[in-house]
Design a protein around this motif. Structure first.
Motif, mmCIF file in Angstrom:
data_model
loop_
_atom_site.group_PDB
_atom_site.id
_atom_site.type_symbol
_atom_site.label_atom_id
_atom_site.label_comp_id
_atom_site.label_asym_id
_atom_site.label_seq_id
_atom_site.Cartn_x
_atom_site.Cartn_y
_atom_site.Cartn_z
ATOM 1 N N ILE A 1 0.684 3.981 -3.038
ATOM 2 C CA ILE A 1 0.059 5.294 -2.856
ATOM 3 C C ILE A 1 1.072 6.415 -2.670
ATOM 4 O O ILE A 1 0.962 7.472 -3.271
ATOM 5 N N VAL A 2 2.058 6.188 -1.810
ATOM 6 C CA VAL A 2 2.882 7.315 -1.393
ATOM 7 C C VAL A 2 3.712 7.931 -2.528
ATOM 8 O O VAL A 2 3.694 9.152 -2.692
ATOM 9 N N ILE B 1 0.842 -1.200 0.000
ATOM 10 C CA ILE B 1 0.000 0.000 0.000
ATOM 11 C C ILE B 1 0.874 1.247 0.000
ATOM 12 O O ILE B 1 0.621 2.210 -0.721
ATOM 13 N N ALA B 2 1.927 1.210 0.825
ATOM 14 C CA ALA B 2 2.831 2.361 0.876
ATOM 15 C C ALA B 2 3.396 2.636 -0.503
ATOM 16 O O ALA B 2 3.407 3.770 -0.976
ATOM 17 N N ALA C 1 -6.202 8.994 -0.123
ATOM 18 C CA ALA C 1 -4.758 8.805 -0.202
ATOM 19 C C ALA C 1 -4.123 9.028 1.161
ATOM 20 O O ALA C 1 -3.232 8.282 1.571
ATOM 21 N N ALA D 1 1.308 9.940 -4.669
ATOM 22 C CA ALA D 1 0.793 11.132 -3.997
ATOM 23 C C ALA D 1 1.879 12.203 -3.927
ATOM 24 O O ALA D 1 1.612 13.399 -4.113
ATOM 25 N N ILE E 1 -3.406 16.483 -1.198
ATOM 26 C CA ILE E 1 -3.625 15.053 -0.982
ATOM 27 C C ILE E 1 -5.032 14.850 -0.441
ATOM 28 O O ILE E 1 -5.446 15.518 0.497
ATOM 29 N N LEU F 1 -1.712 4.776 7.082
ATOM 30 C CA LEU F 1 -1.738 3.399 7.581
ATOM 31 C C LEU F 1 -0.516 2.616 7.150
ATOM 32 O O LEU F 1 0.033 1.831 7.923
ATOM 33 N N SER F 2 -0.028 2.850 5.904
ATOM 34 C CA SER F 2 1.105 2.045 5.471
ATOM 35 C C SER F 2 2.420 2.564 6.039
ATOM 36 O O SER F 2 3.262 1.776 6.454
ATOM 37 N N VAL F 3 2.566 3.882 6.084
ATOM 38 C CA VAL F 3 3.845 4.408 6.572
ATOM 39 C C VAL F 3 3.987 4.174 8.077
ATOM 40 O O VAL F 3 5.036 3.743 8.553
ATOM 41 N N GLY G 1 -4.475 5.963 3.231
ATOM 42 C CA GLY G 1 -3.556 4.922 2.785
ATOM 43 C C GLY G 1 -2.126 5.224 3.188
ATOM 44 O O GLY G 1 -1.398 4.344 3.628
ATOM 45 N N ILE G 2 -1.738 6.492 3.055
ATOM 46 C CA ILE G 2 -0.372 6.890 3.402
ATOM 47 C C ILE G 2 -0.118 6.643 4.879
ATOM 48 O O ILE G 2 0.862 6.002 5.262
#
Lengths: 271, 439, 502
Positions: B214-215, B210-211, C164, B218, C160, C170-172, C167-168
């Protein structure tokens, strides 16, 4: 219409759409959930005319367009473009959605957006060709936006964004256009530019159906008018249909707005 | 830890491949506001994998990908169904679908955990080192091979369908009316995301997918306004975070005095998060710093213009020969603080005002160029007042405020237009004369 | 070999069924045998064959005896009692506060929040040095809150968007947590085992104090929601209005989010950070299908949450191989699926039926109206040529035939010749009623177009039911006075069907 007359045509009426007409709608009813928003719409457009669709808020103007383009389901009825269904005629139908319907933050320039209008005629997987770009530029030029071709779309003003949308519709080069409130929230200059454009389209024998909300300008802008309030109150040439009486039937009797409209009608009559 | 190219080289390679393949598709997820769909699919492929394991009892690639494709489509489909027919908000619908599918996957995995070497933990954060160790037995680790295939597939997908993806992301209705089926493109994208997720399971795991989805995208969207550039940037960011992530994972803990090696894929997510954090502040146009700078520039321009307007009105009122405005009078009207002082200094530098001594007081006068600028400004102000008075029937004491705000934004073209509309007025509603446009 | 493959397939199906239905296996093993689980589901497979095939029998779930089921249901065992009570209360609390989060469109923010707790747990463990539950949960709450703030902040200051940003975060945040965990594991302090339960949840290992903690939290959350119900409702429904009434919207929001954080953090150990969001969203989304009242929705969501918690924990007490958290989530999923399909107002089946009946009703009433108009044209109650009916409408002959057939089934019309039909007495009454009602509406829309309830269904809604009596009377008077009855716009009369003359 007499029964005998209809009887003689009974076989032909099987799916009795006028193959000459760019748009014919028969018996169309559209319902959201259980409540109908459009009732028994029957309408046949004449080719090469500018048609204004007017009516109060919630009268189902946008729904009319969306139902024609299969974007919302119809509870009953049928729509034909030159006698054929939308699926078959997709190539000749252009659509200008409301400006708010897309994300203007999208990373694209004005030229990109206009070029999208040509995507329908570029085969899958192939990039737009040079001539598509030139055609798009030409369309941008027609709406007076050639100088802004490479500007990011979010940096355009509301009127400019609307013009980009119109340029995109031009690039589609359709036979019949549906425009959902193209005059909403635009400045005077853009409004004038749009009207010029509409006239040019009509001169090229294109049919344009425009959802409109400003009654005062209706007689000036449109050849034909459809008065809509859940059902078609009246439809026909503006000078015949756009009468105070019909407006009363459409908007009800208590709208002060009507006085202004009546003046506009009178003004148009005098002209 | 000793750097060993035979192992670390593979880790770098695999990490970069997986970051880039995810970031490529991520661009479209971010632009279509489907970021959470990446989240949902990467959780939801778990049951697909488990069933593939159960049926084949091997970790062969093809059943896994088949399972992923099916589950990817099912996730997108179920979300759509729940949103449309259940009238559940899109985000919540995704939450419903993915958490249930994930739970099912977990149950299935527990059933087979003794038989198939599938560690639920590994599903979440991958085991990139194991892949590298595989390289000792085979020339190319199978996971790396799969990833490379998927990366190429993604490039082909984005490259071939660039135009279709672009239009169906920007305006699905238009795409559909042009004969480019937006729904089809949507599901194609979902399938690609599912396949990419599965290929990445072994290396970075589902959450870090997911990181990477998306990141980078973005971040790239903060940096540019062109789709092509955005995609390239997202690839660069992905590469950078993969490489830096591994280096930091190896040596980072040592720098803070901990004798350990951190998880590489997790560190990749941290690095890419940090890149985004930096971009939020430093992006050229979208960044906080740039916005702050523009705001400051605007407000100092407004103060400068206020000073010019003030001096103009003063001189208009008192006549050319009258007393000049004192510094303390200017500051009382415009307000104290550093901004007006700096505005005065800048105006002096630009030679728009001159500073003179009147006895012991410091006074200011407009120069010719200052007078020109000020007359345009005051003209704009009074034109706007006339316009408001004519079209909005405002009381005359309600005109000044809006005009005061508006005057700073009125361009020469707009001034011209106002003049035309008002048929070149000579006086504003207060009876003050409107300076004419210098030729 | 073939047999084994077949058995394995059967087992897959069995597992899928369990997963989908969350069901207790059919009990044909009253004697308390160990029975291959799949054989119970895939009935017809001889139990002996299953056992003989070997190999995968160790996959089988030992089927509980009646005695065990009874003990579990009556909470005889201390452990089961703890787990069942804890899970039920957690489900109830999550369902209640989840309702507000769901309506406030914050559902997925809960996902970011739960993932963002991981670094907090890791840091708390590193700082404290051992598994002290209080500190771990405190760390989780702090970093979870930071995660939520990060989502909100990103949305405020950059382009943003919310999805997004979620998602950012939760994953980071999860990445940060994993980095720390990978370091903790190598530090070998020994106490780190069990930290994984925060990720996947381990309800079965619930201790007395965990249950007490969950119980206390549940009580606090539900009490808060009860006390603040009015304020929460206001904020969920119309934030601007709430702030215009002078309510401190910000602080109400903070309280709401705080309760979500509290519930999430206490539920982490039981359900795990990946699936806890399901307990927040799914009961609320399912409850929404059953009611339009917020109070009822809250209660139902709490009930669904509690039921799922109970179901999940009892099932996993009976079948030890099933992970409790996952079973709880699947139970909520089953309830959700049931609600979505079968709810009488908003359900899928109801919707399909409504659409189907709407188009039928529209067509049917159109036919009756057309017939009434035909009789009016002919000015007599005589046989009507089908061609006349045809002329009223743009129907294909086949469609019209179908409609007539349906009408005669209902005893409203009778076809008396190949090309003529007649209204029956009931049919005539019905068609006139429809015509009159329709024209009254028509008239109403014309007279009161500006205030007409824009979405009345003119054939279905009896005008008397919607409008006040005096208005109806006035309309009726007008309808009679009109020398010519207002032409129905649906008549395909010349001017319209030919459209606009050029």
């Amino acid at each position: 219409m007499s029964g005998r007359f209809a009887g003689s045509k009974i076989e032909a009426r099987n799916d009795d759409h006028d193959a000459e007409s760019p748009l014919s709608i028969h018996d169309m009813t559209v319902a959201y959930h259980r409540k109908p928003v459009l009732w028994d719409i029957d309408f046949t457009a004449t080719g090469g005319r500018l048609i204004g669709v007017v009516g109060p808020n919630g009268a189902g103007k946008s729904t009319l367009i969306k139902a024609c383009l299969d974007l919302v389901p119809r509870a009953s009825g049928s729509v034909r473009f030159y006698g054929k269904s939308y699926r078959q005629q997709r190539g000749i139908v252009g659509y200008v959605p409301q400006r708010e319907s897309v994300d203007w933050d999208f990373p694209a320039s004005a030229l990109d957006v206009v070029t999208m209008g040509r995507y329908g005629r570029i085969p899958w997987c192939l990039p737009p060709r040079k001539r598509d770009k030139y055609a798009a530029l030409e369309c941008l030029d027609q709406v007076g936006m050639a100088d802004y071709a490479h500007r990011q779309i979010s940096k355009l003003s509301g009127g400019q964004q609307q013009r980009v949308f119109l340029a995109r519709a031009l690039a589609q080069d359709a036979q019949i256009y549906f425009m959902d409130e193209p005059f909403a929230g635009v400045d005077a200059a853009t409004e004038a530019a749009i009207v010029v454009l509409l006239r040019a389209l009509s001169a090229k024998n294109r049919t344009v159906l425009v959802v409109h909300h400003d009654l005062q300008t209706v007689p000036d802008y449109f050849d034909d008018v459809v008065l809509l309030n859940m059902r078609i109150v009246a439809a026909g040439p503006t000078e015949k249909v756009f009468t105070a009486e019909n407006l009363h039937k459409t908007y009800g009797g208590r709208l002060t707005l009507l006085d202004k409209a009546a003046q506009a009608v009178a003004g148009a009559g005098a002209r | 830890m000793e750097w060993d190219w035979a192992i670390d080289g593979w880790i770098l390679f695999v990490g970069t491949l997986s970051a880039c393949s995810c970031a490529l598709l991520g661009n479209y997820l971010v632009l279509r506001r489907l970021s959470l769909m990446g989240d949902a699919i990467s959780h939801a492929v778990l049951p697909g994998l488990a069933i593939a394991f159960l049926i084949t009892s091997s970790r062969a690639a093809w059943p896994m990908f088949a399972g992923a494709v099916i589950v990817g489509v099912i996730t997108a489909l179920l979300t759509q169904v729940i949103t449309r027919y259940g009238k559940v908000e899109h985000g919540a619908a995704m939450g419903v679908v993915f958490s249930i599918l994930f739970a099912i996957g977990l149950v299935l995995i527990r059933q087979v955990a003794d038989h198939v070497d599938l560690d639920p933990g590994c599903v979440l954060y991958g085991n990139i080192v194991q892949i590298a160790l595989d390289a000792q037995f085979e020339d190319v680790p199978p996971a790396a091979r799969n990833l490379a295939c998927v990366f190429v597939l993604n490039i082909l997908f984005v490259g071939l369908f660039y135009k279709e993806l672009k239009i169906s992301s920007f305006d699905p209705d238009l795409a559909t009316t042009l004969g480019i089926n937006a729904t089809l493109m949507h599901y194609a994208l979902m399938v690609m995301v599912a396949v990419t997720t599965v290929a990445n399971f072994e290396s970075v795991g589902s959450i870090l997918v997911i990181a990477m989805l998306i990141v980078p995208a973005a971040t790239a969207h903060l940096l540019t306004d062109r789709l092509g550039v955005m995609i390239l940037l997202s690839q660069l960011i992905a590469c950078f975070s993969a490489v830096t992530g591994h280096l930091l994972a190896c040596y980072g803990p040592g720098w803070v005095g901990v004798d350990a090696v951190a998880n590489t894929s997790a560190m990749m997510a941290v690095v890419v998060g940090f890149v985004l954090f930096v971009a939020i502040f430093l992006a050229p146009e979208q960044g906080l710093l740039a916005k702050w700078y523009h705001r400051m520039k605007l407000s100092s321009r407004i103060v400068r213009q206020d000073v010019l307007g003030l001096l103009y009105r003063w001189e208009e009122m008192n006549g050319e020969s009258g007393r000049s405005m004192r510094r303390d009078e200017v500051l009382t009207v415009v307000g104290g603080g550093s901004l007006p002082t700096r505005a005065l200094r800048k105006l002096l530098r630009q030679n728009e005002i001159v500073r003179m001594m009147d006895g012991r007081d410091v006074v200011y006068r407009l120069t010719d160029s200052g007078k020109l600028a000020a007359s345009q400004l005051v003209g704009a102000h009074r034109l706007w007042e006339s316009y408001l008075a004519k079209h909005f029937h405002l009381a005359s004491d309600h005109l000044h405020e809006p005009a005061n705000r508006m005057e700073h934004y009125i361009t020469p073209e707009l001034r011209e237009e106002l003049r035309e509309q008002l048929t070149d007025p000579k006086h504003d509603p207060h009876g003050k004369s409107i300076p004419s446009e210098p030729m | 070999m073939v047999n084994r493959r077949a058995n394995r397939l059967r087992m897959v199906w069995a597992a899928v069924w369990v997963a989908l239905l969350g069901c207790t296996p059919i009990a044909d093993a009253a004697d308390g045998h160990r029975v291959g689980f799949s054989s119970v589901i895939a009935s017809g497979v001889p139990v002996s064959g299953m056992l003989a095939s070997g190999g995968i029998t160790d996959n089988s779930v030992s089927f509980p005896s009646w005695d065990k089921i009874f003990r579990a249901l009556t909470l005889r065992d201390y452990n089961t009692r703890i787990v069942v009570i804890g899970a039920t209360l957690l489900g109830a609390a999550a369902g209640v506060i989840g309702t507000f989060a769901y309506l406030r469109k914050r559902a997925m923010l809960g996902d970011a929040l739960s993932h963002a707790t991981l670094p907090g747990i890791a840091i708390a463990f590193m700082v404290v040095g051992h598994k002290n539950l209080g500190w771990l949960l405190f760390g989780a709450a702090v970093s979870g809150t930071l995660g939520v703030l990060a989502v909100i902040g990103m949305r405020r200051v950059s382009r943003i968007r919310e999805d997004a940003a979620i998602g950012i975060v939760l994953s980071v945040f999860f990445g940060i947590g994993m980095v720390l965990f990978s370091i903790i594991q190598q530090m070998n302090t020994g106490g780190e085992s069990g930290l994984q339960s925060f990720i996947y949840g381990k309800a079965a290992a619930m201790l007395h104090r965990d249950a007490m903690l969950i119980g206390g939290t549940a009580f606090a959350v539900i009490a808060c929601c009860a006390v603040m119900f009015k304020e929460f409702r206001l904020v969920c429904f119309d934030q601007t209005f709430a702030s215009s009434m002078g309510r401190p919207v910000f602080w109400i929001d903070v309280l709401m989010m705080g309760l979500v954080v509290l519930t999430t953090v206490t539920g982490l150990q039981a359900v795990g950070l990946i699936m806890i969001v399901a307990l927040l969203i799914i009961p609320a989304a399912a409850a929404r299908f059953w009611t339009d009242s917020l109070l009822l929705m809250t209660v139902i969501a709490g009930g669904i949450g509690a039921f799922s918690g109970w179901m999940g924990s009892v099932l996993s007490a009976l079948l030890p191989r099933l992970p409790t958290g996952a079973i709880i989530v699947i139970s909520t999923g089953v309830v959700f699926a049931f609600s979505m399909i079968f709810s009488p107002h908003r359900g899928v089946l109801a919707g399909v039926y409504r659409r189907w009946s709407l188009s039928h009703r529209v067509a049917h009433q159109n036919l009756l109206r057309a017939l009434a108009e035909c009789e009016e044209d002919l000015a007599a109650e005589v046989a009507i040529p089908i061609a006349d009916v045809h002329a009223k409408r743009f129907w294909s002959r086949r469609h019209l035939d179908r409609l007539i057939a349906r009408g005669s089934r209902l005893g409203l019309v009778s076809q008396i010749g190949p090309n003529t039909l007649k209204l029956t007495e009931t049919g005539r009454r019905e068609s006139r009623r429809i015509l009159r009602n329709h024209r009254l509406w028509e008239l109403y829309l014309i007279r009161y177009a500006d205030i007409a309830p824009s979405h009345v269904d003119r054939d279905a809604d009896e005008i008397e039911h919607v409008l006040a009596g005096d208005v109806v009377e006035e309309l009726e008077r007008e309808l009679e006075q009109e020398s010519t009855i207002p032409p129905s716009p649906h008549k395909a009369d010349e001017s319209r069907s030919k459209g606009v003359p050029a």
